[in-house]
Scaffold this active site. Structure first.
Site, PDB file in Angstrom:
ATOM      1  N   GLU A 174       9.916   0.918   0.501  1.00 16.19           N
ATOM      2  CA  GLU A 174      10.845   0.847  -0.597  1.00 16.19           C
ATOM      3  C   GLU A 174       9.836   0.147  -1.802  1.00 16.19           C
ATOM      4  O   GLU A 174       9.012  -0.144  -1.474  1.00 16.19           O
ATOM      5  CB  GLU A 174      12.082   0.039  -0.337  1.00 16.19           C
ATOM      6  N   GLU A 317       6.785  -1.410   0.600  1.00 16.25           N
ATOM      7  CA  GLU A 317       6.174   0.018   0.333  1.00 16.25           C
ATOM      8  C   GLU A 317       6.394   0.773   1.820  1.00 16.25           C
ATOM      9  O   GLU A 317       6.155   2.106   1.589  1.00 16.25           O
ATOM     10  CB  GLU A 317       4.849   0.057   0.185  1.00 16.25           C
TER      11      GLU A 317
END
Lengths: 355, 355
Positions: A174, A317
């Site tokens: 994310e 991430e």
């Protein structure tokens, strides 16, 4: 709503028959039974997921859900909100951590704008915006219930499309400034944990801003009063579009029988959300690293999964996923390529002299 | 003796200047400082080892030291002693766990007969036998001091040859029925730990044989009275040829400025031995997994290194090393391929509208 419910209802238990076969094969290999520990367990779990004793993962992909969070108005993050958009584009340019680690693992990434505040011009980010960020949950619910469900269904569609195009192994990541606040809020509601136990300093808050972050999260919970037994209510009121989208990915992976890897704190909160929607979804998940975000361990315990990599990472991430892909593939190499005791014994004429 | 002392004396501290450069580069990359945790630390450590900020490891190899242990006479192992020889050959045939995992990692193995009890006919095992196994340490010293030093020097030569032929990253593994007993004995002498704290059931001892194992180890220590401040004395009296050989590998790697990865319990005892000979050797070591052998954690603490992989493995052979090679290479990919904030800003004209 129909897609979400259909996906939740379509999740089946792991294939016990194939797991038995996989376990038997694993126990016949030239090593003491169980001595490769979780490497053996992952191979057996994946056999149960796919229904095949042997599995390969030529095509594997980390899905990165990017979205903004209204709570940033409260100054809960040390980074500017625009970084959500900037980094999402950087991911697709091959220059960020998740891009570099994915390339190293021979894996793809799919970066999804599920709710970035702003328009991204001309990029490889997949545009599936549910809204331009969420509302400030300190003042009102972050999302409507409909938005939350739409974001979950967006995640289901993204993951399903990847699986339909041949992806055999998924990861979850994310990008969203403020999403450790939403993750902490959801975790506090779902487990009863206190802000002091689970809220972290993110990328580097001052002590003063850290206190502000904790009070903001507590206020968001108290004004919205999310119902802990209704995880969609919790998600809508104090969660985020990224968490919702990833929860959808976990549901789709489970329904479509594809293993899916958890990254850090936000990712594990999405996993916990999917688990609350159907506990069977957990059997399709594989943890990766133990994030240094203080909420991670608590969330991981609530989910009942033990992390593999002890790297003190706290980036998000999806960076834990490509590292874990390699270990998962190692478990498959063991299953496929080690000899059994019977096979090895056939060649066992090379010992001349045991004194 | 001369080679061992020369190697010990030749070990230098890490290159601080290059580490500073590496740290600076790492801190300039597009991520919060330190957010990739130990991935960053390994890259900086390796820069200090080699003197180069960027490093690649086309050629990497796990050295597997194979040797037999006289204590097997006491029935301390559930496996037949002949397995040391059989498995050593299996390693070279590509069918054992270390072979499969090394191939998966693009790594080589070098299997060394440093003291197998018996002759191996026609195999790819490198013959560097110091003796046909050790003596039964419950009755007499496992080795003479000269044998222990010769085994250390053999390890130095093996590792040096690999490095000279272009190997840039080393791993350490072993095969030797009975070597959890020798490792436990050394650990007890060096740290004062009790048998109940560090001795494990190995590949699967019965309760009765487990008690027998603990008593045999205690007896070996009491009759030989190894001097804890003289690690070569400890190694010779209650250690093994495999541990000695691996200790030599650690010394050579440090002296020749090549990173070297620790595997499980036996491997970490060899690392501790090298550390006792020159504490600087530790800076060249990188841990891999946390073995389920109960002595591992104690030895790892004594060495002051924290493991990375939580896989509940307890096989040995060096199996943690190829898994760790991939993570080390990931750390190098981060250093080499991520963009700095300055580089990323140059392209930062893609954001149209931050609302």
């Amino acid at each position: 709503m129909k897609l979400m419910q259909k996906t939740i209802d379509g999740i089946r238990p792991l294939d016990e028959g194939t797991m038995d076969k996989a376990k038997k094969r694993m126990d016949s290999l030239i090593k003491p039974i169980g001595s490769l520990g979780r490497l053996e367990e992952f191979a057996v779990q994946i056999a149960g997921i796919t229904g095949n004793v042997n599995n390969t993962f030529e095509k594997k992909c980390t899905i990165v859900m990017a979205a903004d969070n209204g709570i940033c108005e409260e100054g809960v993050s040390s980074a500017p909100q625009s970084l959500t958009a900037v980094q999402s584009i950087n991911f697709t340019k091959g220059i960020a951590a998740i891009s570099v680690l994915s390339k190293h693992a021979g894996a793809d990434i799919a970066v999804v704008d599920i709710g970035i505040k702003g328009e991204l011009a001309d990029s490889k980010v997949i545009s599936r915006k549910v809204s331009y960020g969420t509302k400030n949950m300190v003042k009102e619910p972050a999302m409507t219930r409909e938005q939350a469900i739409k974001a979950v269904e967006t995640g289901i569609e993204i993951a399903s499309d990847l699986i339909d195009s041949g992806c055999k192994l998924l990861g979850t990541g994310e990008m969203g400034i403020g999403n450790t606040s939403t993750s902490s809020a959801m975790l506090m509601v779902l487990t009863g944990a206190k802000a002091d136990e689970v809220v972290g300093k993110g990328a580097g808050l001052t002590e003063e801003d850290f206190e502000k972050k904790k009070r903001a999260i507590e206020k968001a919970i108290s004004i919205n009063n999310p119902q802990k037994d209704d995880v969609i209510d919790v998600l809508a009121k104090v969660g985020g579009l990224d968490i919702a989208g990833l929860a959808g990915c976990y549901l789709a992976a489970a329904e479509k029988k594809v293993p899916i890897v958890i990254d850090g704190f936000i990712s594990v909160m999405a996993a916990l959300t999917a688990y609350k929607l159907n506990p069977l979804a957990r059997d399709y998940m594989i943890p990766s690293h133990c994030s240094d975000e203080p909420g991670y361990k608590k969330a991981s315990q609530a989910l009942g999964l033990e992390s593999v990599l002890n790297l003190h990472m706290r980036l998000g991430e999806g960076t834990g996923c490509p590292l874990m892909f390699n270990i998962i593939e190692a478990s498959q190499a063991v299953m496929a390529n080690m000899a059994t005791f019977d096979e090895a014994a056939l060649e066992n004429d090379y010992l001349v002299d045991i004194r």
